[in-house]
Design a protein around this motif. Sequence first.
Motif, PDB file in Angstrom:
ATOM      1  N   UNK A 117       0.820  -1.205   0.000  1.00 32.56           N
ATOM      2  CA  UNK A 117       0.000   0.000   0.000  1.00 32.56           C
ATOM      3  C   UNK A 117       0.854   1.256   0.000  1.00 32.56           C
ATOM      4  N   UNK A 118       0.415   2.250  -0.762  1.00 33.98           N
ATOM      5  CA  UNK A 118       1.042   3.575  -0.725  1.00 33.98           C
ATOM      6  C   UNK A 118       0.009   4.679  -0.481  1.00 33.98           C
ATOM      7  N   UNK A 119      -1.284   4.304  -0.418  1.00 31.10           N
ATOM      8  CA  UNK A 119      -2.330   5.324  -0.298  1.00 31.10           C
ATOM      9  C   UNK A 119      -3.431   4.895   0.667  1.00 31.10           C
ATOM     10  N   UNK A 120      -3.047   4.554   1.894  1.00 29.39           N
ATOM     11  CA  UNK A 120      -4.056   4.212   2.900  1.00 29.39           C
ATOM     12  C   UNK A 120      -4.603   5.498   3.508  1.00 29.39           C
ATOM     13  N   UNK A 121      -5.913   5.646   3.475  1.00 25.61           N
ATOM     14  CA  UNK A 121      -6.604   6.890   3.793  1.00 25.61           C
ATOM     15  C   UNK A 121      -7.596   6.664   4.932  1.00 25.61           C
ATOM     16  N   UNK A 122      -8.083   7.748   5.494  1.00 26.71           N
ATOM     17  CA  UNK A 122      -9.028   7.738   6.613  1.00 26.71           C
ATOM     18  C   UNK A 122     -10.378   8.265   6.155  1.00 26.71           C
ATOM     19  N   UNK A 123     -11.447   7.893   6.873  1.00 26.11           N
ATOM     20  CA  UNK A 123     -12.785   8.433   6.606  1.00 26.11           C
ATOM     21  C   UNK A 123     -13.634   8.288   7.865  1.00 26.11           C
ATOM     22  N   UNK A 136      -9.508   5.996  18.771  1.00 23.38           N
ATOM     23  CA  UNK A 136      -8.089   6.340  18.649  1.00 23.38           C
ATOM     24  C   UNK A 136      -7.341   5.106  18.171  1.00 23.38           C
ATOM     25  N   UNK A 137      -6.728   5.197  17.002  1.00 24.11           N
ATOM     26  CA  UNK A 137      -5.998   4.062  16.432  1.00 24.11           C
ATOM     27  C   UNK A 137      -4.540   4.433  16.142  1.00 24.11           C
ATOM     28  N   UNK A 138      -3.657   3.516  16.470  1.00 26.30           N
ATOM     29  CA  UNK A 138      -2.268   3.620  16.029  1.00 26.30           C
ATOM     30  C   UNK A 138      -2.126   2.817  14.741  1.00 26.30           C
ATOM     31  N   UNK A 190     -12.025  14.409  12.632  1.00 27.51           N
ATOM     32  CA  UNK A 190     -10.925  13.445  12.600  1.00 27.51           C
ATOM     33  C   UNK A 190      -9.600  14.193  12.617  1.00 27.51           C
ATOM     34  N   UNK A 191      -8.629  13.625  13.339  1.00 29.87           N
ATOM     35  CA  UNK A 191      -7.283  14.174  13.437  1.00 29.87           C
ATOM     36  C   UNK A 191      -6.265  13.093  13.094  1.00 29.87           C
ATOM     37  N   UNK A 192      -5.149  13.478  12.493  1.00 26.39           N
ATOM     38  CA  UNK A 192      -4.004  12.602  12.284  1.00 26.39           C
ATOM     39  C   UNK A 192      -2.814  13.223  13.002  1.00 26.39           C
ATOM     40  N   UNK A 212      -4.493   8.085  14.564  1.00 26.74           N
ATOM     41  CA  UNK A 212      -5.728   8.648  14.017  1.00 26.74           C
ATOM     42  C   UNK A 212      -6.753   8.712  15.145  1.00 26.74           C
ATOM     43  N   UNK A 213      -7.372   9.869  15.317  1.00 32.02           N
ATOM     44  CA  UNK A 213      -8.433  10.033  16.307  1.00 32.02           C
ATOM     45  C   UNK A 213      -9.667  10.586  15.614  1.00 32.02           C
ATOM     46  N   UNK A 214     -10.839  10.116  16.009  1.00 26.72           N
ATOM     47  CA  UNK A 214     -12.060  10.578  15.379  1.00 26.72           C
ATOM     48  C   UNK A 214     -13.194  10.554  16.376  1.00 26.72           C
ATOM     49  N   UNK A 215     -14.191  11.412  16.142  1.00 23.21           N
ATOM     50  CA  UNK A 215     -15.327  11.491  17.040  1.00 23.21           C
ATOM     51  C   UNK A 215     -16.554  11.977  16.290  1.00 23.21           C
TER      52      UNK A 215
END
Length: 280
Positions: free
Chosen positions: A117-123, A274-276, A201-203, A263-266
């Motif tokens: 992977x080179x483009x793992x993204x959040x949503x 909260x994920x590492x 969401x925050x990174x 990554x943190x999201x609410x």
Amino acid sequence: MKLLRVGPAGQERAAVMDGAGDLRAISEEIDGAFFASGGVARVRAALEAGELPVLDAAGLRTGPPVARPGKIVCIGLNYRDHAEETGAPLPAEPVVFMKAPNTVVGPDDEVLIPRGSVKTDWEVELAVVIGGTARYLETHEEALAAVAGYTISNDVSEREFQLERGGQWDKGKSCETFNPLGPWLVTADEVPDPQNLGLRLWVDGEPRQDGTTEDMVFPVAEIVRYLSRFMVLEPGDVINTGTPAGVALGRAGTPYLRAGQVVELEIDGLGRQRQTVGRA
């Protein structure tokens, strides 16, 4: 009412946040069978009667609030600002794709970047949990009556796999750990207006997404009604309803996820994740 599952992966115990009640006397799991058998109503009655033993959840891992969803149905390009940032026209009908149910992990579990992977993204997304069998629904009222509750989903996506490798989107959506869910299932009666919720969401502490469900192209009620025309929705199914602007795909120069990042999201009223980030 906030339902949750706590304990090691594969050994979670069903609980309710209101009074930290242990649900094992009512159900061993929060799953399709639980919803189909009126589990939410039985838990509420037991709470009101003071019949649930206390569960000390201190220090226990929080698992996904729904065990073994039968299917995860996702809606793409469902926020106006997200469609705009990706250069896509607003869809005339909901864009529907599926995500493998075994992508579901706990809200604070590690997210793994797939090999190659080179483009793992959040949503960050509002997730809808279905509480009863829904087929050929006619009205929005019927659709909302089929909803057991709401939770938070991180619809993690590998954009190269999704968009540049041919075929459909699913292979960029179904990698392991690609659907952190939770921390709670908040029952529908505590979310009177699912179209009035803020999502963020925050990174690594940097704000990336800050939207509202008011910006959805298709609201929750229409999504459930629409999907029931094409598939039978069953108790315990999860619907990811789309993401607002701020994903790496839509912002030129924004780096995709790397191992070691957080990554943190609410979502308002639904808790926080909260994920590492690690590597597969």
